[in-house]
Design an enzyme around this catalytic site. Structure first.
Site: not given
Lengths: 391, 392
Positions: A250, A133
Site C-alpha cells: 500500500e 478492514g
C-alpha cells in the site's frame, strides 16, 4: 505464442487504439466517472462497459496475475509496456479495485490454491467489490493493538467489533479484515486475516465526513457476524505477516500515486496563476522552484527504486521512504496550489469555484500522511529497519 | 511507428550502476580507505604541506587510470565516462581526499576535451592522464561564483594577446603548471559573446600567484595577470566564443562536485549513525531517542533523493543531454541544501566531541562549506532552476 517485446508493443498499441473508446481517454473528473464493479455494479455508459469488458477479457485489469486465475499473465516488461501504452493514450483504468491493488497480491502470496481459484477470477472480472478492514477507532498507528474479535465456533468465525476508514464499505460486497483470534497471545501473534461478506447479518456501516466534505470513508460495525472458516487466509494467528506485506504494498502505491505524467507541474500552474512577470510574487515563485526541485528529485528516486527492484536490489523499508516523501511532497504541493490561487483557492462551493475543488483537494491531502501509516510511523520504520537505530 | 518505439527503447537507461561500475566503486573505496583516510588529510594540514596534496598518491591514482577516466583513448585516457569519474569523486568525498582531480580532471581536462584543438589536446590531455600536468581554471573574480569575468581583459597585440586582471579561488592555483584564464576580448560586462579562454603557463612573465588558506585546507590561489603575453595558438576554441565551452565545462564540474559532496554527506551521516548507537546517556544509546531518530530518518530520505539526482545528472553528461544545465543546477542545489543540513546535524548529534578538532566529523563540515560555495551555492542554483522553469 512467443513474441518479442517490440512486437508486443506494436500489437498492444494497435489493440488499445481499436478498443479504448475515445471517451475513456478523457481524464477522470470525479469518482462517478470510474467503474468499481461489484454485485450491484452499473455501468455509467456503453463506452465504460465496452472498455471494461475488453480489458477484463484479456485479463488486463490485472495484467501480471497468472492466467489460471484470470489475470493477463504478462511479464514485468510486458506490463510496463502496457502501462506506458495506456498512459500514452490517457486510457482510464478499466476497473478501480482494492481487490486488484491490495487483496489480490496478498492472496497470490499467502492464499491456498482453493482460495486463489475462488477469489482472484472474480476480482479480475469485477464481480466482487472488496474493501479493507484494518484500522479501528482504538487502533490507528498502533495497528497491532486491534480488538475486533473473531471466535471459531464449529466451522465458522463469529466476528464482533468495529473497523474505521473502510473506504466504500457502504458499497462493497466483501471485506478483508484483520481480526483478533487469540486475545491471550502477544498482540502481534494473535491476529488473523479473514474475509467477510458484507451482506451477512450483523454488518452495518456509517459514512464519515472529512474536513474536505463527503468522503468514501466509513466506519463498519460487526455484531455477531458469521464468516466461514475457509475464509481465513494463511494460518490462524499469523495474520500480522500478511498485514505487513500488504502495508508495504500500500505504501508503494501511495508513494507513487501522486506522480502521473499528465499532471500539470506546479511551475506551469504558477505561470498560469501569477503570470510571467517575475516581479509578481517573487518569493512564491522561489517556493515553487524549491518544491519542483524536490519533486524532480523524488520522481528520479521513484524511477531508481523501480530500476533497482528489477535488478533485485530493492528492500522493503524503502516503501516507507517513498510513502513518507511522496505524501509530504504532495501536501506541500497543495499548500502551494492554494497559495497560487489566493482567494479563489479557498472557494468552497459554487460554480465560480468549481465547487471548491482546489481547497477540498488540499484538505484531503492532510490525510495523505496519516492513511497507510503516519509519517511518524514511517520515520520509526526507517530508523529501526534501515538505520538500525535501537529500540 | 517502429522507429519511434526503437528510439524510446534506446533512450531509457535504468538508474543503476552496472557491474563494472560497482567494481570501480569497490576498488576506489578500498584503495582510498587504505591509502588516504581522513587521518592522511589531517596530516597534510598539520604539517602545513606546501603541495597541499600527496604527490605520490596522485601519481598512483593516475596509474590506476583515474586521471584519465574521461579522456579519450587516443590522448592516453581510459574513455570510461563521467559516471566513472563521479563514482571516484564520491568515494574521495567520503575520505576527504585532497588531490588535483577537481582542478585538473573535472575542470581542466573537460574544458580541453570540449574546446581544445587537436594540438592542444595532444599536448595537454596526455600529461593529465599520466598525472604529470596540473591544469586549472582561473575564472572567479569575486566572493560569489560568476561565470562571466568582470575585469579580466585580453587585448590584441602584434604577438597575440595581452592579459590583464585578477582571479581568485583558483583551485590548485599555486601548484598548477598551466591555467585556463577566462577573459573578455570584446563586448559589455553582461555579454556572453566576447569571452575568450586563454591557456597560460603558470611561470609566464607577469603571472603572480598567491596561495589562499580556506577553511577546508585545500589549494586555492589568488592569481594576478600583469600584461601577460599569450600567443594566438593558446586560445582555446574561437576568440570571443569561449562562453559556451566554459558554461558546459562548469555544468559538468558542478555535477562532479555534487558527486564529491554526496560522498561527504553519506560518510558524515554513516559516522553519525554509528555514534548514535555507541554513545550512551541516561543509561541507553542516544540513538534510541525518537527526537534523534526522526531527524536521522528524514535526512536518510533526502540523501536518497540526492543519490538519484547525482546519478541522473552524471548520466546526462554522458548522454550529452539538452537538459544538462537543469540537471547540473538540480544536483548542485539539492545536494548543497542537504549537505549543509547533514553536516550541521552530524556535528550537533556528536555533541561536545563534535566541536573538537580531535574528532574528524568537523572536517566534513569544513570541506562541505567550501564545496557548497564552489561553482555556485544553493541559492545560485535555485535561482537558475527558477529560470529553467520559466518562473523568471
Amino acid at each position: 505464442m512467443v513474441t518479442t517485446l517490440e512486437e508486443f508493443q506494436i500489437e498492444t498499441r494497435a489493440w488499445l487504439e481499436e478498443n479504448c473508446p475515445l471517451s475513456m481517454r478523457q481524464p477522470v473528473k470525479s469518482m462517478d466517472d470510474v467503474y468499481w464493479g461489484g454485485r450491484k455494479a452499473k455501468f455509467n455508459n456503453e463506452d465504460q462497459k465496452q472498455w471494461f469488458e475488453k480489458m477484463s477479457e484479456r485479463g488486463w485489469t490485472a495484467p501480471q496475475w497468472p492466467k489460471q486465475y484470470g489475470g493477463g499473465g504478462l511479464s514485468k516488461d510486458e506490463a510496463r509496456i502496457l502501462k506506458a501504452e495506456t498512459d500514452r493514450l490517457n486510457c482510464r483504468p478499466a476497473l478501480y479495485s482494492f481487490g486488484i491493488w491490495m487483496l489480490g497480491p496478498a492472496l497470490l502470496h499467502y492464499g491456498s490454491e482453493e482460495q486463489k481459484m475462488e477469489h482472484l477470477p472474480k476480482i479480475v472480472n469485477g464481480e466482487i467489490w472488496w474493501c479493507q478492514g484494518y484500522s479501528e477507532p482504538g487502533a490507528g498507528s498502533d495497528l497491532a493493538g486491534l480488538q475486533t474479535r473473531a471466535e471459531l465456533q464449529g466451522d465458522e468465525y463469529i466476528v464482533n467489533g468495529s473497523k474505521i476508514w473502510t473506504s466504500y464499505a457502504d458499497r462493497a460486497d466483501m471485506i478483508f479484515c484483520l481480526v483478533r483470534t487469540n486475545p491471550d497471545a502477544k498482540k502481534h501473534s494473535g491476529i488473523s486475516f479473514l474475509l467477510i461478506d458484507m451482506e451477512n447479518e450483523g454488518v452495518s456501516t456509517s459514512p464519515i465526513k472529512l474536513i474536505s466534505g463527503k468522503s468514501a470513508f466509513c466506519q463498519t460495525f460487526f455484531d455477531n457476524v458469521k464468516a466461514p472458516a475457509r475464509n481465513l487466509i494463511g494460518e490462524e494467528n499469523a495474520g500480522w505477516t500478511i498485514a505487513k506485506y500488504l502495508l508495504t504494498h500500500e505504501r508503494d502505491m501511495i508513494g507513487a500515486s501522486f506522480i502521473s505524467e499528465g499532471q500539470k507541474t506546479l511551475a506551469e500552474m504558477a505561470l498560469e496563476t501569477l503570470g510571467e512577470d517575475p516581479q509578481t510574487e517573487p518569493i512564491l515563485r522561489t517556493q515553487v522552484a524549491q518544491h519542483e526541485m524536490d519533486m524532480l528529485a523524488f520522481k528520479l528516486t521513484l524511477a531508481r527504486s523501480t530500476d533497482e527492484a528489477k535488478q533485485g536490489q530493492g528492500m522493503g523499508a524503502k516503501s516507507s521512504m517513498l510513502k513518507y516523501l511522496g505524501t509530504e511532497l504532495n501536501k506541500d504541493r497543495h499548500e502551494l496550489i492554494v497559495a497560487l490561487n489566493g482567494f479563489d483557492g479557498l472557494g468552497w462551493e459554487g460554480e465560480e469555484f468549481n465547487e471548491g475543488k482546489i481547497v477540498r483537494d488540499y484538505l484531503r491531502t492532510k490525510a495523505n500522511s496519516i492513511e497507510g501509516g503516519t509519517s511518524e510511523i514511517q520515520l520509526n520504520i526507517i530508523s529501526k529497519h534501515i538505520l538500525g537505530l535501537p529500540g | 511507428m517502429e522507429t519511434t518505439i526503437k528510439e524510446k527503447k534506446q533512450t531509457y537507461r535504468p538508474l543503476v550502476l552496472d557491474e563494472e561500475q560497482q567494481l570501480l566503486r569497490e576498488s576506489a573505496k578500498d584503495y582510498l580507505r587504505e591509502k588516504s583516510p581522513v587521518a592522511a588529510f589531517r596530516k597534510l594540514r598539520d604539517e602545513a604541506n606546501p603541495q597541499g596534496y600527496d604527490k605520490h598518491l596522485w601519481q598512483e591514482m593516475a596509474q590506476m587510470g583515474w586521471a584519465g577516466l574521461t579522456i579519450a583513448e587516443e590522448f592516453g585516457g581510459m574513455n570510461y565516462g563521467y559516471l566513472g569519474l563521479g563514482i571516484v569523486l564520491e568515494e574521495m568525498g567520503r575520505t576527504l581526499t585532497s588531490s588535483p582531480i577537481n582542478s585538473t580532471v573535472l575542470l581542466g581536462a573537460t574544458l580541453v576535451s570540449l574546446g581544445g584543438s587537436e594540438a592542444q589536446k595532444k599536448t595537454l590531455l596526455g600529461g593529465i592522464s599520466e598525472g604529470k600536468l596540473v591544469l586549472t581554471l582561473a575564472l572567479e573574480e569575486g566572493n560569489h561564483h560568476q561565470s562571466l569575468p568582470k575585469q579580466t581583459t585580453a587585448t590584441k597585440t602584434a604577438e597575440g594577446y595581452t592579459l590583464q586582471g585578477q582571479k581568485t579561488f583558483v583551485m590548485d592555483g599555486h601548484v598548477a603548471d598551466k591555467m585556463v584564464v577566462v577573459a573578455r576580448t570584446s563586448g559589455n560586462a553582461t555579454d556572453t559573446q566576447g569571452i575568450t579562454l586563454f591557456l597560460v603557463d603558470a611561470k609566464a612573465a607577469g603571472v603572480n600567484i598567491h596561495r589562499s588558506q580556506l577553511v577546508d585546507c585545500r589549494n586555492y590561489a589568488k592569481v594576478s595577470f600583469e600584461n601577460v603575453t599569450v600567443s594566438a595558438e593558446d586560445v582555446i576554441g574561437n576568440v570571443g566564443e569561449g562562453f559556451a565551452i566554459l558554461e558546459k565545462t562548469l555544468n559538468i564540474a558542478r555535477i562532479g562536485l555534487s558527486a564529491e559532496m554526496l560522498g561527504m554527506m553519506q560518510e558524515a551521516f554513516d559516522r553519525t549513525m554509528v555514534y548514535l548507537k555507541e554513545r550512551k546517556q541516561f543509561g541507553v544509546p542516544i540513538g534510541s531517542f525518537q527526537g534523534l531518530q526522526h531527524r536521522s530518518a528524514d535526512m536518510y530520505c533526502h540523501i536518497e533523493l540526492c543519490k538519484s539526482v547525482v546519478l541522473k545528472a552524471l548520466m546526462s553528461i554522458e548522454e550529452d543531454s539538452a537538459q544538462l544545465p537543469m540537471y547540473a543546477s538540480l544536483a548542485k542545489a539539492k545536494v548543497g541544501q542537504t549537505l549543509a543540513r547533514v553536516s550541521n546535524e552530524a556535528v550537533q548529534m556528536f555533541g561536545g566531541i563534535g566541536v573538537t578538532d580531535d574528532e574528524e566529523i568537523g572536517f566534513f563540515l569544513k570541506r562541505a562549506r567550501v564545496a557548497q560555495q564552489s561553482l555556485g551555492d544553493y541559492t545560485y542554483h535555485l535561482q537558475r532552476l527558477v529560470k529553467f522553469q520559466k518562473l523568471a
